[in-house]
Scaffold this motif. Sequence first.
Motif, PDB file in Angstrom:
ATOM      1  N   UNK A 120       7.300  -0.071   6.292  1.00 42.71           N
ATOM      2  CA  UNK A 120       7.910  -1.084   5.505  1.00 42.71           C
ATOM      3  C   UNK A 120       6.809  -2.160   5.542  1.00 42.71           C
ATOM      4  N   UNK A 121       5.878  -2.215   4.614  1.00 41.34           N
ATOM      5  CA  UNK A 121       4.940  -3.228   4.515  1.00 41.34           C
ATOM      6  C   UNK A 121       3.710  -3.222   5.751  1.00 41.34           C
ATOM      7  N   UNK A 172       3.598   2.293  -1.891  1.00 39.84           N
ATOM      8  CA  UNK A 172       3.356   3.309  -2.919  1.00 39.84           C
ATOM      9  C   UNK A 172       4.415   3.004  -4.099  1.00 39.84           C
ATOM     10  N   UNK A 173       5.331   2.096  -3.770  1.00 38.77           N
ATOM     11  CA  UNK A 173       6.099   1.877  -4.987  1.00 38.77           C
ATOM     12  C   UNK A 173       5.830   0.469  -5.561  1.00 38.77           C
ATOM     13  N   UNK A 174       4.758   0.091  -5.175  1.00 43.44           N
ATOM     14  CA  UNK A 174       4.244  -1.596  -5.797  1.00 43.44           C
ATOM     15  C   UNK A 174       5.216  -2.368  -5.453  1.00 43.44           C
ATOM     16  N   UNK A 175       5.737  -2.359  -4.155  1.00 44.30           N
ATOM     17  CA  UNK A 175       6.593  -3.239  -3.526  1.00 44.30           C
ATOM     18  C   UNK A 175       7.978  -3.520  -3.677  1.00 44.30           C
ATOM     19  N   UNK A 179      13.696   0.232  -5.845  1.00 45.09           N
ATOM     20  CA  UNK A 179      13.052   1.414  -6.093  1.00 45.09           C
ATOM     21  C   UNK A 179      12.922   2.172  -5.059  1.00 45.09           C
ATOM     22  N   UNK A 180      12.317   1.589  -3.822  1.00 50.50           N
ATOM     23  CA  UNK A 180      11.944   2.431  -2.551  1.00 50.50           C
ATOM     24  C   UNK A 180      13.143   2.858  -2.203  1.00 50.50           C
ATOM     25  N   UNK A 181      14.075   1.846  -1.810  1.00 52.74           N
ATOM     26  CA  UNK A 181      15.552   2.253  -1.213  1.00 52.74           C
ATOM     27  C   UNK A 181      15.992   3.652  -1.865  1.00 52.74           C
TER      28      UNK A 181
END
Length: 863
Positions: A120-121, A172-175, A179-181
């Motif tokens: 996470x970041x 990798x999901x542009x932040x 979408x990441x979750x």
Amino acid sequence: MDVASTALAASSSSPPSSSTEPWKYDVFLSFRGIDTRQNFTDHLYWTLKDNGVNAYIDEKDLRRGENIPDELKHAIERSRISVIVFSKGYADSTWCLEELEKIMECRRARLGQMVLPVFYDVDPTHVRKQTGSFAQAFRRHEERFREDKDKVQRWRYAFTEAANLAGANLRNTDGYEGKFIRKIVDHITRKLNNTCLDVATNQIGIESRVREVSNYLNVGGSDDVRIIGIWGMVGLGKTVVAKAIFNKFHQRFEGKSFLSKVREGDMVKLQNQLLCDILKPAKKKVRSIAEGTKEIKKRLSSIRALVIIDDVDCHKKLDELAIKRDSFGPGSRIVITTTNAHFLRILEVDDTYFPPAMSNEEALQLLCCRAFTERHPSDEEYLELSRKVVEYCGGLPLALEVLGSSLCKRTKREWRSALRKLKRKPHGEIHEKLKISYDGLIDDEVQAIFLDICCFFIGMNKDHVTAILDGCDFDTLLGIGELHDRCLVSVDEGNNLMMHDLLRDMGREIIREKSPGIRGKRSRLWDPEDVTDVLITNSGTERIEGVTLDLQGSHEPSFSAEALKNMQGLRLLKLKGVKFTGDCKHLSKRLRWLCWPGFPPEAIPEDFNQPNIVDIDLSHSCIQVWKDSDMPLEKLKFLNLGYCDRLKQSPDFSKLPNLEKLILQGCNSLSEIHHSILQLKTLRYLCLADCNLTDEAIPEDLGDLTSLEELDLRGNLFNGLPNLSRLSRLQSLQLTNCANLRVIPDLPTNLEILQADECIALEEMPNFSRMLCMRELHLNRSPKLTEIPGLDKSLNSMTRVHMEWCINLTADFKDAIIQGWSACRNGCLFLPTNDFPSWLRSVDTKGEILGCAPKFSVLNEKL
């Protein structure tokens, strides 16, 4: 596959081996509360919950102390997946480090836990090497735990080990956190559905069967959507094979679903299961079949899925599940297990796999695994008893497992008692499971055909049985087709009806169950004890439709023909070695099949009027004269009077206008064949072998029998034959051992087989240049034969030519035949060896020359 999938795949292992406790949680969330509790981890937790995932999260905002409590340790140990949220402050918390150490310890201990690191970041390299924001945290820990450097070193090792697992990286999901979750949850739910299906570890022979189906599936070999059927009788192990296929391949698909027992399942529930298994994210459930079918087509058409539909019995259910190629994404594979092949043809499956019955060795191992928990018992007597059970089961896994379990821990005496009982009555559990296929026959007529075959027709020619049962006003061809599709009967290479012994016993038990106490009220009687009792006690009723009894070699008393009087529903009667007193004038007028070899002549009534009879077999009887009925037997198709060696004259065939098969073999007292035989325009098979017929005994116009396909004239005394060239449908002509035959006249050009061995007087053959359908020519031991005109022109169609001991064949003839044979290379040519051409041994190296006897050799081109 992205990093999240890779991580889960890489971290998966076998189910818990050191603990028998089931998983309590699906997911354990390890995170730094200050960093992510109120944002990322909270969103992740509730999204997991919304998707039905049982996730564990530590609800307390602040923990005191250095060691995590037993509550958290147990939660980690009993969670299938641990998700580690590596945030910038994660390493600052000794609590998080303790959790991480415990998570990786469980993974290393092979407790079956999967681990997914989420970055996470943070940079995964910084986690792996404890650099960047993590370097300062570890320096503080080393200072703080100066006296326990091993602790910090364990934390560093756990950090590196976890970071080396491929994980999910927010960057990798542009932040975009949502979408990441979604991606993390999607992969977690799919992984949770990756649990292997329960397949017994000691399944015997499963690997070879899975290998064969795998060849049909060709997983990864193409982007086509392939549909494979696994078809076989109940209890053959189709579901076990399907489960093993699912376990082997499910991780190679985006979505997967195994729908069990579709035959008896609620379709809306099955539709929801299919959608849920493959889509996983929460969605509104469908409420009707129509809605479900539409939703499946809409939602699954882009997903590469493995779908297994187990135990389906009709095409409608497949339609409702939208099982079609365009309902699933490219590369999908669909496997259907069934006992009904009909809808597999409708669906136009790519391939159908028929699991073979177990070999004797496989069957013995499976039985023994169930009965003794080992593949071979050490006790020889138990081993012999096991072999008898295996023989009874006929390679059917269902029966082997059921009987093996029921005989486990039983004494040898109990084993012997069980075997005796199985001869009288099938095992209840096996019977009920096999009966499912019978119950699936919704047509009473098809059920009746099945029961008739069970009791009377196993091993008989399918076409012959079809004709008999057609006479019972059944649509037999359609019925047998359905029985074959449902694996209740099979047809062997000789076109004979076959059936597994346990299916036979199941059918017979169905009959017995309808009248367990009163034998005379059963629809069919096949057991010698039951039939004998009914005949002795004269207790037969009109409910009896069929009877078979074989008393050959026994010394049973004779029965009164009056015993047949009350059986006015009798359609099928087969008796051998059975003696009756009185005549059979009371035989049912519903009789279609009378098979009674050795029929006592005194039992024939004066007026044998059977208007519905289709097949009469009175072979080996002492009858001298066939008593023609006053009324024509218009439905009679088969008449067998073979070996009635006192029969002096053949029937008047004008009273048998629709005869298709006539056997008079061995009737050596016949003086002639009644000229009315020429009226039999439907006659397909005629056997007059071994009747000592002379030239005058055979009608000159035999060529008028234009429907004749097989003609058997072996062992007769005639010198010549009538012209047979007009028999345009004749395929087989048998003249073997016609010792006086000198000339064979013109033959029909469509003839395929000519058997004329041992025709020692044969001098002249017809011209074979137009015999372009001939496959086999048998002329062994025809020493006066010098040549066969035009034979070299018809070799292309032949597979066998036998001319052994034809010692006077001309050299030119043999030379032409050998050259022609070596060019066409069709099969085997047998010729005498004398004066063989010198070049013969230099023929194509693919051919073989074999010395098979002192007087002949073979030119053999292997097929």
